[in-house]
Design an enzyme around this catalytic site. Structure first.
Site, PDB file in Angstrom:
ATOM      1  N   ASP A 169      -0.798 -14.618  12.833  1.00 32.36           N
ATOM      2  CA  ASP A 169      -1.965 -15.185  12.164  1.00 32.36           C
ATOM      3  C   ASP A 169      -2.726 -14.050  11.459  1.00 32.36           C
ATOM      4  OD1 ASP A 169      -4.333 -16.363  11.386  1.00 32.36           O
ATOM      5  OD2 ASP A 169      -4.626 -17.481  13.243  1.00 32.36           O
TER       6      ASP A 169
ATOM      7  N   GLU B 226       0.839  -1.196   0.000  1.00 30.10           N
ATOM      8  CA  GLU B 226       0.000   0.000   0.000  1.00 30.10           C
ATOM      9  C   GLU B 226       0.872   1.244   0.000  1.00 30.10           C
ATOM     10  OE1 GLU B 226      -3.498   2.266   2.551  1.00 30.10           O
ATOM     11  OE2 GLU B 226      -3.139   0.136   2.852  1.00 30.10           O
TER      12      GLU B 226
ATOM     13  N   LYS C 290     -11.378 -14.481  15.811  1.00 29.64           N
ATOM     14  CA  LYS C 290     -11.173 -13.844  14.507  1.00 29.64           C
ATOM     15  C   LYS C 290     -12.366 -12.997  14.068  1.00 29.64           C
ATOM     16  CE  LYS C 290      -7.870 -17.317  12.907  1.00 29.64           C
ATOM     17  NZ  LYS C 290      -7.848 -18.136  14.137  1.00 29.64           N
TER      18      LYS C 290
ATOM     19  N   HIS D 206      -3.825  10.807  -2.566  1.00 30.51           N
ATOM     20  CA  HIS D 206      -4.425   9.626  -3.166  1.00 30.51           C
ATOM     21  C   HIS D 206      -5.120   9.896  -4.491  1.00 30.51           C
ATOM     22  CE1 HIS D 206      -3.836   8.250   0.975  1.00 30.51           C
ATOM     23  NE2 HIS D 206      -3.881   7.039   0.484  1.00 30.51           N
TER      24      HIS D 206
END
Length: 781
Positions: free
Chosen positions: A294, A85, A220, A384
């Site tokens: 993770d 990014e 999660k 951007h």
């Protein structure tokens, strides 16, 4: 079907990996060249991955350094961020600089928890309630069961939640330096097994069914229970940033940031957002990838509670990450690359989890501070945005650079209608593109630009085959270069950004893509002898393709001798002499895409002064107080010295004539990158070459020698109607050209240098100001 079975099931060998790749190639026909090579040993992945076929390389950028004043971190830290990014690492680094100048970020890991929440079903509501009461009296036995399966997990809480005949139980553990999902799963399974065994003969207590995870742990997933109770490491960070740091680094005010945050919190409440943050997920994901965490846990780990308050002239920035699911042992942390990056952070192995949590929280706060500042000051949108287009563009791609595209251009350029391009082979990439190309990529990333080396073979009239080493120089549009500068200007704060918006359109960059192509189309021998040999020009407005096929030059590096400088000056002098005094003719012909006026230098005073002030604040070692005063005085007096310069003879100049754009091959000097060419005093090219090749110790005698070499060579090439100034006036023109370069081009370079290092710039600035001072001393200024 047997053919549909992935081969090598359960095998962790290189042979099994190769068999899987061959199977996949046969099945899909996809190109798998990149997957053929991996630095990961198959045997090391047992327990981490099944059916290993290859690896994906993610680039790692370095953010920081960020000064910490934490419980487990008390030094400046550089963070490895694995991401693609754009602007993430730069923005995090800007925030890190602000926090570091404020004295550092305070951090503390508050707790570490990991939960698993099985669900038990009973015959009725009363049975669930009896079991809940009974379970509350068995804490020592539950802890004994945990110790049977783990030396590191410690049961710290048992929280029952009854819903009718169902009982969900949150078993909460501390898991030391492991993230703990597998550890807690094993411990909870052992508890559930024991419960079913010990209650086998207790029908009034025994569950009818047991589900190892009833979703109450929100593994999660984002949840309110994790926000309040914590899951993973709960860590907080805070920094008090003085108002002058907010102004100089973040280009805004504490009040503006606090006011913008209050508005954002209202929006978050309306959206039903869990937590009130900006983009901690960016830092968390980047550090998770780099350190072997993770990745699926980014979702819950990125929940954050951010606050900004203004306190007098200061800004108080605070961040809480309640659910940071991380570890420094187990899982992906043992892979070679990830282990190395954990080592860089000082977090490898046992004892590293709390430190890693503090580092992540500190950099997440740094990024949020930087992003919040960009949002309230307008920098976010500027950084951007893309150039708007009213139509779809079929961009030029690297694969297009084949015989079909090259042949017509080469046949026209070489005046050989029967020319046939037989082969085009891409060569290894050359090191680095020019500044204009890199700026153009900031303005538009979707198209092919830069220098693409290739080996091209062709025949003419059925003659022998010719092979040459060429480059295709694909130009960005001038508007894209200006937009790229606009993105950098937006990072320099509202003063520079606003000034560029107003005056950037009058800079050297609009139409730059057409200008260089036009230069290569000129027939004049004095110019073609200085240019690289051109084999073709491709100009396709519909595809925005502007390409020059030219010989591949050897790039000469190293210091320049007096002879080298003189040779370069004598090489460019015929161009200066040929067009000396014919500037209006050049402009009337239109091929330079210039209006020829220097009024922009005067009118854009606001821009030059904003750049000087920014550079002095950001890079005081380069723009010292004395240099700042000198540059500001030049801006204030531009109306007078520009008028004096306009009265001098003008000609075609390269306008970027320095060693970065000059090839030296024996006696031959070649100048490329003509996109900034313009009409100006010939001393403009002289001044730039001396600024790049002399040193801060050069003397007036050295300068005068090169001035006279150049003046004499221009006089020898000038036409009978041209007026070549005498030595004293020539020196005066050189001094004014030096002043123009330092005020405009070098201030833009310095602003860019504050965000993207230009290695050549410090030495060039030192030399340029030295040369300026030599002229000022001679003029009595």
């Amino acid at each position: 079907m047997t053919d549909d079975a992935i081969p090598g099931r359960g095998r962790y060998t290189e042979q099994a990996r190769a068999a899987r790749l061959a199977w996949l190639l046969a099945r899909t026909g996809a190109t798998l060249d990149s997957a053929a090579h991996t630095a990961i040993e198959a045997a090391s992945l047992t327990g981490n991955l099944e059916n290993f076929a290859g690896s994906v390389e993610v680039p790692v950028g370095l953010a920081g350094p960020l000064q910490f004043r934490g419980q487990g971190v008390q030094e400046a830290v550089v963070a490895p961020m694995a991401t693609t990014e754009g602007a993430l690492v730069a923005s995090a680094s800007r925030g890190a600089r602000a926090l570091s100048l404020a004295g550092g970020v305070s951090t503390r890991a508050l707790s570490q928890r990991m939960s698993r929440a099985p669900a038990f079903e009973f015959d009725d509501l009363a049975g669930a309630a009896r079991f809940s009461r009974w379970l509350g009296t068995r804490r020592p036995q539950l802890e004994d069961q945990v110790r049977l399966v783990s030396q590191h997990a410690r049961l710290v809480a048992v929280d029952p939640y009854q819903i009718g005949r169902y009982l969900h139980v949150r078993f909460v553990f501390e898991t030391a330096d492991a993230a703990g999902q597998n550890m807690t799963t094993a411990a909870t399974w052992q508890i559930c097994t024991w419960l079913n065994e010990v209650l086998a003969d207790e029908p009034g207590l025994r569950p009818r069914n047991t589900l190892l995870e009833g979703n109450l742990s929100s593994d999660k997933k984002v949840s309110s229970v994790s926000l309040l109770a914590g899951r993973g490491t709960r860590v907080t960070a805070e920094c008090v940033i003085p108002g002058d740091v907010v102004a100089s680094v973040l280009k805004t005010t504490p009040a503006a940031i606090a006011r913008g945050h209050r508005v954002a919190v209202i929006g978050a409440q309306q959206a039903g957002m869990t937590g009130y943050g900006i983009n901690a997920a960016n830092v968390i994901a980047a550090l998770f990838v780099a350190t072997g965490q993770d990745i699926a846990c980014v979702h819950e780990s990125a929940v954050s509670v951010l606050s900004f308050d203004s306190d007098g002239d200061d800004l108080i920035a605070t961040l809480l990450l309640p659910n940071l699911v991380i570890g420094t042992v187990g899982g992906g942390t043992g892979l070679p690359d990830q282990r190395d990056w954990l080592g860089v952070l000082g977090c490898r192995g046992e004892g590293g989890t709390a430190r890693l949590a503090e580092i992540i929280a500190g950099f997440a706060l740094a990024l949020d501070v930087s992003t919040a500042s960009a949002l309230v000051s307008g920098q976010f949108a500027d950084a951007h945005r893309r150039l708007g287009r009213a139509r779809r563009v079929d961009w030029l791609r690297a694969d297009d650079l084949g015989p079909g595209l090259l042949q017509p251009a080469m046949a026209e350029r070489l005046d050989s209608p029967r020319l046939r391009v037989t082969d085009v082979v891409r060569a290894p990439a050359m090191v680095g593109d020019g500044i204009s190309t890199e700026l153009g990529a900031l303005g538009e990333r979707r198209k092919l630009t830069g220098v693409i080396p290739m080996t091209v073979s062709w025949t003419e009239d059925d003659g022998p085959r010719t092979t040459a080493e060429l480059v295709a120089k694909a130009k960005p549009r001038g508007e894209e270069i200006a937009a790229g500068i606009g993105r950098i200007a937006s990072l320099c704060g509202p003063e520079v950004s606003s000034a560029w918006e107003t005056w950037g359109g009058g800079s050297d960059f609009p139409a730059a893509h057409r200008r260089e192509l036009a230069v290569f189309r000129r027939p004049e021998g004095v110019l073609t002898s200085l240019l690289p040999v051109c084999y073709g020009i491709i100009e396709d407005e519909a595809r925005e393709a502007y390409v020059i096929l030219m010989e591949r030059l050897d790039i000469t590096t190293g210091p320049w001798s007096r002879t080298d400088v003189d040779r370069a000056l004598r090489a460019i002098a015929p161009v200066h002499g040929h067009w000396l005094g014919r500037d209006q003719q050049i402009l009337a012909e239109g091929w330079l895409y210039r209006d020829g006026t220097t009024a922009h230098l005067v009118k854009a005073r606001e821009l030059w002064e904003a750049l000087v002030r920014h550079n002095a604040a950001e890079l005081p070692e380069l723009m010292t107080p004395q240099r700042t005063r000198t540059a500001l005085a030049a801006a204030a007096e531009a109306e007078f010295w520009v008028q004096e310069m306009d009265a001098m003879p003008r000609t075609l100049v390269h306008n970027d004539f320095n060693p970065r754009n000059i090839s030296r091959q024996g006696e031959r000097v070649t100048a490329y990158d003509w996109e900034l060419a313009t009409v100006a005093v010939p001393q403009r090219d002289l001044a730039e070459l001396l600024a790049f090749t002399l040193t801060p110790h050069s003397t007036t005698d050295e300068v005068d020698h090169h001035l006279e070499v150049h003046r004499a060579a221009v006089a020898a090439a000038a036409g009978p109607d041209a007026t070549v100034p005498q030595p004293e006036q020539w020196r005066r023109g050189y001094g004014l050209a030096l002043r123009e370069m330092l005020l405009s081009r070098l201030q833009l370079y310095t602003a860019a240098h504050s965000h993207r290092e230009l290695p050549f710039l410090p030495a060039v600035l030192d030399t340029t100001f030295h040369l300026w001072n030599l002229e000022a001393a001679r003029d009595g200024e």
